[in-house]
Design a protein around this motif. Structure first.
Motif, PDB file in Angstrom:
ATOM      1  N   LEU A  65       8.708  20.247   9.904  1.00  0.00           N
ATOM      2  CA  LEU A  65       8.867  21.698   9.949  1.00  0.00           C
ATOM      3  C   LEU A  65      10.301  21.996  10.330  1.00  0.00           C
ATOM      4  O   LEU A  65      10.795  21.508  11.353  1.00  0.00           O
ATOM      5  N   SER A  66      10.977  22.788   9.502  1.00  0.00           N
ATOM      6  CA  SER A  66      12.391  23.061   9.770  1.00  0.00           C
ATOM      7  C   SER A  66      12.763  24.458   9.294  1.00  0.00           C
ATOM      8  O   SER A  66      12.282  24.921   8.256  1.00  0.00           O
ATOM      9  N   ARG A  67      13.637  25.103  10.074  1.00  0.00           N
ATOM     10  CA  ARG A  67      14.159  26.404   9.658  1.00  0.00           C
ATOM     11  C   ARG A  67      15.144  26.268   8.501  1.00  0.00           C
ATOM     12  O   ARG A  67      15.358  27.219   7.753  1.00  0.00           O
ATOM     13  N   SER A  68      15.751  25.095   8.382  1.00  0.00           N
ATOM     14  CA  SER A  68      16.770  24.878   7.355  1.00  0.00           C
ATOM     15  C   SER A  68      16.342  23.746   6.424  1.00  0.00           C
ATOM     16  O   SER A  68      16.508  22.569   6.749  1.00  0.00           O
TER      17      SER A  68
ATOM     18  N   SER B 293       1.031  26.704  12.557  1.00  0.00           N
ATOM     19  CA  SER B 293      -0.353  26.437  12.127  1.00  0.00           C
ATOM     20  C   SER B 293      -0.390  25.855  10.726  1.00  0.00           C
ATOM     21  O   SER B 293      -1.159  24.921  10.443  1.00  0.00           O
ATOM     22  N   ALA B 294       0.450  26.384   9.834  1.00  0.00           N
ATOM     23  CA  ALA B 294       0.485  25.863   8.469  1.00  0.00           C
ATOM     24  C   ALA B 294       0.973  24.423   8.443  1.00  0.00           C
ATOM     25  O   ALA B 294       0.457  23.581   7.708  1.00  0.00           O
ATOM     26  N   ALA B 295       1.969  24.121   9.267  1.00  0.00           N
ATOM     27  CA  ALA B 295       2.505  22.762   9.301  1.00  0.00           C
ATOM     28  C   ALA B 295       1.520  21.779   9.917  1.00  0.00           C
ATOM     29  O   ALA B 295       1.553  20.577   9.617  1.00  0.00           O
ATOM     30  N   MET B 296       0.605  22.261  10.782  1.00  0.00           N
ATOM     31  CA  MET B 296      -0.342  21.394  11.480  1.00  0.00           C
ATOM     32  C   MET B 296      -1.545  21.009  10.626  1.00  0.00           C
ATOM     33  O   MET B 296      -2.314  20.131  11.018  1.00  0.00           O
ATOM     34  N   ARG B 297      -1.738  21.648   9.483  1.00  0.00           N
ATOM     35  CA  ARG B 297      -2.942  21.419   8.686  1.00  0.00           C
ATOM     36  C   ARG B 297      -3.076  19.942   8.308  1.00  0.00           C
ATOM     37  O   ARG B 297      -2.166  19.340   7.757  1.00  0.00           O
ATOM     38  N   ASP B 298      -4.239  19.357   8.637  1.00  0.00           N
ATOM     39  CA  ASP B 298      -4.567  17.957   8.306  1.00  0.00           C
ATOM     40  C   ASP B 298      -3.621  16.952   8.959  1.00  0.00           C
ATOM     41  O   ASP B 298      -3.443  15.842   8.454  1.00  0.00           O
ATOM     42  N   VAL B 299      -3.045  17.307  10.084  1.00  0.00           N
ATOM     43  CA  VAL B 299      -2.125  16.410  10.793  1.00  0.00           C
ATOM     44  C   VAL B 299      -2.885  15.626  11.859  1.00  0.00           C
ATOM     45  O   VAL B 299      -3.751  16.171  12.558  1.00  0.00           O
TER      46      VAL B 299
END
Length: 520
Positions: free
Chosen positions: A51-54, A81-87
C-alpha cells in the motif's frame, strides 16, 4: 514452542492446506527497511501486496513487477481495508519522521486503522518494527520513541497476534542513523558533541533486522508481545564513530562531550555539518538521550540467532561501506538468491544517503564520427597531452612528485592504443569498452579516490556526443576541502579538455592526434 533449526525452514513461506502461499501486506515498502525486506519475502515464497501513496515510487523499485500495488494512504480506513483483503500477514514499517508537530496523532490514527482493518479482515499475524528504548519508570522518552512505543501497544491490544521488534541504531548504507555516523565522522576530525556520545547503544546490522522480520512470520500464532533485538556489541556513540573511522581508513576522531548542547542545538549542528535533514536529525538525536540496550534476549526463545551468529558492529560497517569483495556470510539462504546485499543502496534511498561524491560532468555534441572521436579519446595522455592547458597539468604533476607521487613522468606505453591496466601518466586504465568508454583511476596522491571517465555516445538520431565525468570520493574533511580548492581549476581544465577533444575529432585525421601534443 519449537522452532525449525535449518536456515531455509526458518524463513520460507509455509503454504496453507489448500497449497496457497501466504499473502503479505507491507506498509512502508518503499522505506529503508521495507525496500530491502520485500525482495527477501518474494524470494522466500510469499505473495506480496504493498500500500503506497505514490505508485510511481513503488514502480522505481526493482521488485515492482512481482508485487501487487494498491494506491492509497494508510491514514484512510477505506484504503487500508481494501489493502487488507485476503491478507495473512501484515508488516508495519512506517513512522512519521517528517518534522510535523502532529506526528504522534498521525501515528496513532494509522495504527488504529491498521489494527481495526486487520481484525475485520481475519489477518493472522502483524509484525511491527519499533524502537529500542529504556523501560525504567520515570524515564522521559523522546516524542518519537514514545510514539513508536504507543503504536506497538495499539497493535498488541488488537485481536490479531502481533510481534513487535524493538531495534536501536540500524547499520547499513541508507539508514538515517548510520548516515549520521558516517557524515559526522568523515567531516569532523574533532567533534564537539552532547553528553549523549557517552551513552551506551546496541546497534544492529540491517541484515540481522531483516532476518528477524522474516523469521517472525513463522512464529507460533499465539505469540503476542514485544521483543528487543540488537547486535552482539554494546558501544558508546563515540566508540561507534571511531569504529567507523577505522573501517573507512580515517584517523581516530577526538570527541569533546559538551554539557551545553541541548537536543535542539545538537540537531541544528548535525543538520549543518551533514546532509541528513534537520527534521530527521532531531528525532535521531533525541532518541540518543538515554542508554538504549536490550533488556533481555527473550527473542531467542521464538527466533534463534542466525546461523553464523549476529553481525559485529565493525563488520556491519565494512558491509555498509562496500569494503568486502563478496558478501560471503549471508543472513540466510534468501540473500543468496538476490542481486544485492542488504547493505547495498537502493534507488528509493534518499539523496543524502551514501558516501559523499563530488562530480564534474560535461557533454558536447560533435559532427565527427564515433570512430574519429574514439581515436582522440584513446590517445589521451603521454606525448599527446591532456587536451587542456599544459601548465596546469605540469604544476599538478610536480605537486604530486613533491608529496611522493608518480607525477607525469610515466607517460604511456603506446601513443595510439590503450588496454586495461595501462599506466597513463598519474592515471591507470581501470575499465574500457573500445569505441564507447574509457575509465581512468587516479594514482596521484589525493585525500580521497578519483576517476576520470570519458566516452562516446551515439544518440537515437544517430548523432555523436562526447561525454566526460570526473568523480571524487573525499576522505574526511581534508578531501572535501581539497575538492573545493580545485573546483576553480576544473572550470578551466575540464571545460577546455571537452572542447579540445571534440575540436580535434572534427579535424582532418592526419592532423588530429599529432596536434594534441602542444596542449599537454
Amino acid at each position: 514452542m519449537s522452532f525449525p533449526t535449518g536456515g531455509e525452514d526458518r524463513l520460507r513461506a509455509v503454504p496453507d492446506r489448500s497449497g496457497e502461499r501466504p499473502r503479505v501486506l507491507v506498509l512502508g515498502a518503499t522505506g529503508y527497511v521495507g525496500g530491502r525486506l520485500v525482495p527477501r519475502l518474494l524470494a522466500a515464497g510469499y505473495r506480496i501486496r504493498v500500500l503506497s501513496r505514490s505508485v510511481d515510487r513503488v514502480r522505481a523499485m526493482p521488485w515492482r513487477e512481482r508485487a501487487e500495488i494498491v494506491e492509497g494512504d494508510a491514514s484512510d480506513p477505506r484504503a487500508v481495508s481494501a489493502a487488507m483483503r485476503d491478507v495473512d500477514i501484515v508488516y508495519y514499517l512506517m513512522h512519521s519522521m517528517n518534522g510535523s508537530t502532529r506526528f504522534s496523532s498521525v501515528d496513532r490514527r494509522i495504527a488504529r486503522n491498521v489494527a481495526r482493518a486487520a481484525e475485520q479482515s481475519g489477518v493472522r499475524r502483524m509484525i511491527y518494527l519499533g524502537g529500542l528504548a529504556p523501560d525504567g519508570r520515570g524515564v522521559a522518552l523522546s516524542p518519537h520513541l514514545a510514539s513508536r512505543r504507543e503504536v506497538g501497544r495499539i497493535l498488541l491490544r488488537s485481536e490479531v497476534a502481533t510481534v513487535v521488534l524493538q531495534a536501536g541504531v540500524i547499520i547499513g548504507s541508507g539508514s538515517a542513523s548510520f548516515e549520521m555516523i558516517r557524515h559526522l565522522t568523515e567531516v569532523l576530525p574533532v567533534m564537539p558533541a552532547p553528553r549523549w556520545v557517552r551513552n551506551l547503544i546496541q546497534p544492529i546490522a540491517i541484515r540481522d533486522v531483516l532476518y528477524y522480520l522474516l523469521a517472525s512470520a513463522r512464529v507460533d500464532g499465539a505469540v503476542n508481545r514485544a521483543y528487543d533485538i540488537g547486535g552482539p556489541d554494546v558501544l558508546r556513540y563515540g566508540q561507534m564513530m571511531n569504529g567507523y573511522a577505522v573501517e573507512a581508513g580515517l584517523p581516530q576522531r577526538r570527541i569533546l562531550a559538551l554539557p551545553v548542547l541541548t537536543p535542539r542545538l545538537a540537531s541544528h549542528w548535525v543538520g549543518l555539518v551533514t546532509p541528513v535533514p534537520r527534521k530527521l536529525a532531531r528525532p535521531l538525536v533525541e532518541s540518543l538521550q538515554h542508554d538504549c540496550v536490550m533488556k533481555d534476549r527473550d527473542i531467542d526463545g521464538i527466533v534463534p540467532p542466525p546461523e553464523g551468529g549476529l553481525t559485529r558492529y565493525r563488520r556491519a560497517v565494512r558491509l555498509a561501506l562496500g569494503r568486502m569483495e563478496t558478501d560471503v556470510i549471508e543472513t540466510s539462504w534468501v540473500d543468496a538468491a538476490l542481486p544485492g546485499a542488504p547493505s547495498d543502496p537502493l534507488p528509493s534511498d534518499p539523496d543524502w544517503a551514501g558516501r559523499t561524491v563530488f562530480t564534474d560532468e560535461r557533454t558536447r555534441p560533435t559532427t565527427a564520427s564515433a570512430e574519429r572521436l574514439w581515436a582522440v579519446i584513446e590517445g589521451i595522455g603521454g606525448a599527446n597531452g591532456w587536451y587542456s592547458p599544459a601548465l596546469l597539468w605540469s604544476v599538478r604533476g610536480w605537486m604530486d612528485r613533491l608529496v611522493g607521487g608518480v607525477g607525469l613522468r610515466r607517460g604511456r606505453r603506446s601513443r595510439a592504443r590503450l588496454a586495461v591496466g595501462d599506466a597513463v601518466d598519474f592515471w591507470r586504465v581501470e575499465a574500457m569498452e573500445p569505441g564507447r568508454m574509457l575509465r581512468l583511476r587516479a594514482e596521484m596522491k589525493l585525500p580521497g579516490t578519483a576517476w576520470l571517465e570519458i566516452g562516446c555516445v551515439v544518440d537515437d538520431d544517430g548523432g555523436v556526443v562526447y561525454t566526460q565525468q570526473a568523480i571524487f570520493f573525499p576522505s574526511g574533511l581534508t578531501g572535501r576541502l581539497y575538492w573545493l580548492g580545485v573546483v576553480p581549476f576544473h572550470g578551466v581544465v575540464f571545460s577546455d579538455m571537452a572542447r579540445r577533444i571534440v575540436a580535434l575529432a572534427e579535424e582532418e585525421p592526419t592532423s588530429a592526434v599529432g596536434s594534441a601534443g602542444g596542449s599537454r
